[in-house]
Scaffold this motif. Structure first.
Motif, short mmCIF file in Angstrom:
data_model
loop_
_atom_site.label_atom_id
_atom_site.label_comp_id
_atom_site.label_asym_id
_atom_site.label_seq_id
_atom_site.Cartn_x
_atom_site.Cartn_y
_atom_site.Cartn_z
N VAL A 135 9.57 -54.28 25.93
CA VAL A 135 9.20 -53.02 26.82
C VAL A 135 9.73 -51.72 26.36
O VAL A 135 9.18 -50.70 26.17
N GLU A 136 10.99 -51.93 26.11
CA GLU A 136 11.82 -50.73 25.81
C GLU A 136 11.44 -49.99 24.34
O GLU A 136 11.42 -48.85 24.12
N GLU A 137 10.94 -50.98 23.39
CA GLU A 137 10.65 -50.43 22.22
C GLU A 137 9.05 -50.39 21.96
O GLU A 137 8.70 -49.88 20.95
N GLY A 138 8.37 -50.43 23.12
CA GLY A 138 6.71 -50.13 22.98
C GLY A 138 6.11 -51.18 22.13
O GLY A 138 5.05 -50.64 21.74
N ILE A 139 6.41 -52.30 22.23
CA ILE A 139 5.78 -53.44 21.42
C ILE A 139 4.72 -53.86 22.26
O ILE A 139 4.67 -54.29 23.42
N ASP A 140 3.50 -54.31 21.61
CA ASP A 140 2.19 -54.73 22.21
C ASP A 140 2.33 -56.16 22.26
O ASP A 140 2.02 -56.79 23.27
N VAL A 141 2.71 -56.76 21.09
CA VAL A 141 2.62 -58.36 21.13
C VAL A 141 3.93 -58.77 20.11
O VAL A 141 4.09 -58.12 19.15
N ALA A 142 4.61 -59.66 20.51
CA ALA A 142 5.85 -60.07 19.60
C ALA A 142 5.82 -61.51 19.44
O ALA A 142 5.09 -62.27 20.29
N VAL A 143 6.09 -61.97 18.19
CA VAL A 143 5.91 -63.58 17.74
C VAL A 143 7.28 -64.07 18.02
O VAL A 143 8.33 -63.34 17.49
N ARG A 144 7.51 -65.05 18.78
CA ARG A 144 8.82 -65.51 18.96
C ARG A 144 8.90 -67.16 18.46
O ARG A 144 8.02 -67.71 19.15
N ILE A 145 9.95 -67.25 17.83
CA ILE A 145 10.12 -68.76 17.45
C ILE A 145 11.08 -69.31 18.33
O ILE A 145 12.13 -68.84 18.08
N GLY A 146 11.13 -70.43 18.98
CA GLY A 146 12.27 -71.06 19.63
C GLY A 146 11.82 -70.99 21.28
O GLY A 146 11.04 -70.41 21.65
N PRO A 147 12.91 -71.40 22.08
CA PRO A 147 12.83 -71.60 23.46
C PRO A 147 12.74 -70.02 23.99
O PRO A 147 13.50 -69.28 23.36
N LEU A 148 12.00 -69.66 25.22
CA LEU A 148 11.84 -68.55 25.79
C LEU A 148 12.79 -68.36 27.09
O LEU A 148 12.97 -69.09 27.66
N ALA A 149 13.43 -67.09 26.91
CA ALA A 149 14.19 -66.91 28.13
C ALA A 149 13.20 -66.59 29.27
O ALA A 149 11.91 -66.14 29.00
N ASP A 150 13.60 -66.76 30.43
CA ASP A 150 12.61 -66.47 31.73
C ASP A 150 12.43 -64.92 31.73
O ASP A 150 13.38 -64.25 31.58
#
Length: 296
Positions: A135-150
């Protein structure tokens, strides 16, 4: 002064790092932007920027407000697109982020296809091995590898990858292949800097501390991969990073029975952006890419 205009000025000053640069981006004048920020600060009852003759920096209140301001402007832009009937035709800038090697191997091919098919679409992509604040860096979509935080972000799982040990045929001919986890202690190990700690590796049987520490520690995945192919030791990398070298026989997988559970691969984005044409197309294309690449 118009409230939305002052929000646009605030986001532009924060993003560009100065009033003059923000004015150029907005096609306005520095005095107008200065007045707009002053009006916004007066309305909010707090200062949003620390000002000096050389630089402009967000205050704590400004940093806290920036994400909300960007969200409001993004929601408005999405509503305008829907009213204009632009849902079927992606246009404008799509902002993406992904881990460096994953982005090069799997995101760039998708981006290339989208750019070829949609002339009004532009893409800005940050390939970096750390989690970017979406949100803070204005990203539309991020790819994440690994467990996600709530979080309140929408997550779409597209596949999974595995941690693997690998070494070159030349290294194994010279030093032999470890038959058990404990035998790693007698081998040359290649470590990496960054999110994955260099002093311990995780396996099915738990975490295994690297004592002594790896003889070679490198700051990029590509460098660690090249070092393993050159016969400098055993590397601990992810399956998508090793896929080409394993298929070509430049590296050999070791101790497959000790591989820990797979790590999920997700696409993360704000729910308000789910209906944007570029986001919808990118998510669908990444799902197809993950299936084609065999990301299990």
């Amino acid at each position: 002064m118009d409230r939305l205009l002052t929000l646009e000025m605030f986001v532009a000053v924060a993003g560009e790092g100065g009033f003059a640069a923000a004015a150029r981006k907005l096609g306005s004048s520095p005095p107008a932007v200065t007045r707009g920020i002053a009006a916004l600060e007066a309305r909010l009852g707090t200062s949003l920027f620390h000002r000096s003759t050389r630089a402009v920096a967000l205050t704590d209140a400004g940093a806290s407000f920036l994400g909300e301001a960007r969200r409001i402007l993004a929601d408005l832009a999405g509503a305008e697109r829907e009213v204009r009937g632009a849902q079927a035709d992606p246009r404008g800038q799509l902002y993406l982020t992904a881990p460096a090697t994953f982005g090069r191997l799997h995101v760039l091919p998708v981006v290339r296809a989208l750019l070829e098919q949609h002339r009004d679409l532009g893409v800005r992509m940050m390939l970096i091995d750390r989690n970017v604040r979406i949100v803070e860096e204005g990203i539309d979509v991020a790819v994440r590898i690994g467990p996600l935080a709530d979080s309140s972000l929408k997550a779409v799982r597209i596949g999974a990858v595995r941690q693997m040990l690998a070494a070159s045929p030349a290294y194994l001919a010279r030093r032999g292949a470890p038959a058990r986890l404990a035998e790693l202690a007698g081998h040359d190990l290649i470590g990496t800097m960054g999110p994955r700690a260099v002093n311990e590796w995780q396996f099915t049987s738990g975490r295994w501390r690297l004592e002594p520490r790896p003889r070679l520690v490198l700051n990029t995945v590509d460098a660690a991969l090249a070092a393993a192919e050159a016969g400098l030791g055993i590397a601990n990398l992810l399956s998508y990073q090793l896929a080409d070298a394993l298929a070509a026989g430049r590296l050999i997988s070791l101790l497959p029975g000790e591989q820990p559970p797979a790590l999920p691969v997700h696409l993360l984005f704000e729910p308000s952006r789910a209906a944007l044409p570029a986001v919808r197309l990118f998510v669908a294309a990444m799902k197809a890419r993950a299936r084609m690449a065999g990301l299990v």
